[in-house]
Design a protein around this motif. Sequence first.
Motif, PDB file in Angstrom:
ATOM      1  N   SER B  37       0.821  -1.291  -0.093  1.00 31.65           N
ATOM      2  CA  SER B  37      -0.028   0.086  -0.164  1.00 31.65           C
ATOM      3  C   SER B  37       0.713   1.232  -0.108  1.00 31.65           C
ATOM      4  O   SER B  37       0.266   2.453  -0.249  1.00 31.65           O
ATOM      5  CB  SER B  37      -0.993  -0.006   1.157  1.00 31.65           C
ATOM      6  N   HIS B  38       2.007   1.148   0.377  1.00 38.56           N
ATOM      7  CA  HIS B  38       3.124   2.359   0.398  1.00 38.56           C
ATOM      8  C   HIS B  38       3.357   2.623  -1.277  1.00 38.56           C
ATOM      9  O   HIS B  38       4.035   3.795  -1.148  1.00 38.56           O
ATOM     10  CB  HIS B  38       4.278   1.959   1.062  1.00 38.56           C
ATOM     11  N   GLU B 106       8.819  -2.794  -6.774  1.00 36.28           N
ATOM     12  CA  GLU B 106       9.479  -2.726  -5.519  1.00 36.28           C
ATOM     13  C   GLU B 106      10.868  -3.554  -5.393  1.00 36.28           C
ATOM     14  O   GLU B 106      11.980  -3.106  -4.689  1.00 36.28           O
ATOM     15  CB  GLU B 106       8.503  -3.507  -4.440  1.00 36.28           C
ATOM     16  N   ARG B 111       9.510   3.030  -5.667  1.00 36.19           N
ATOM     17  CA  ARG B 111       8.222   3.501  -4.886  1.00 36.19           C
ATOM     18  C   ARG B 111       6.995   4.035  -5.529  1.00 36.19           C
ATOM     19  O   ARG B 111       5.965   4.323  -5.104  1.00 36.19           O
ATOM     20  CB  ARG B 111       8.541   4.383  -3.629  1.00 36.19           C
TER      21      ARG B 111
END
Lengths: 105, 141
Positions: B37-38, B106, B111
Amino acid sequence: MILSNTEMIAGYKVTNHVGLVQGNTVRAKHVGRDFMAGLKNIVGGELKGYTELLEDARKEATDRMIADAHSKGANAIINVRFSTSAITAGASELYVYGTGVVIAQ
Amino acid sequence: MTGLGFSALLLIIGVFFGSRAQKKHVANLAAREAALSHMFVTNLRTLPATEKPPLLVTGSVVIAFDYFRRFIAGFVMLVGGRITMYETMLDRARREALLRLLEQAEAAGAREVHNVRYEFSRVGHTTKGGAELLAYGTAII
């Protein structure tokens, strides 16, 4: 070789366009994979054999596009697009294309 | 008569294992989405400036059009309307494809992923085949 599916890359300047670069490959499934796919068609879910087949094929098409860009003197490909089409019942064409450019920071 | 019995058997197997697999997969998707979720995902065409060059990332999945779904869809098509089973199937496939893309991004240390596109195509036979969902985008490191 820098690949991006955006039209511009921030921080870089396009100094020269070399035109459209492309790569394709046509792959057919093989009997073993098709048999497993037949079983999967009963319960549903992912067809892992096909996923791998298409991943491999896409990588090869991308490599051909990169080779094409190299031969035209580009150091980056922007606005990359993927396209897949089923040509016959058992075979798919993977096509990758983009604009070859020379970029500098 | 045996043909009918066989079809019924396939249907029962399909419903039982199919719905179990679906529940498992949805739970798996939710867990992986929470873990990622980041990540910042957009379908905008312009990239923010970075020092490192961007990276093209992809994620794909081939899903089967199973016997049970085709059977039910055949009925729905008589009257028209929503085929919710196909909706959930395609939704699951699309989420899976995006998750694979994000996992690749990732792993490369990114990001953010921009200009994400989805591509859909049929593979294999009309009756025995499936469909591929491809997600691709540009990762920023």
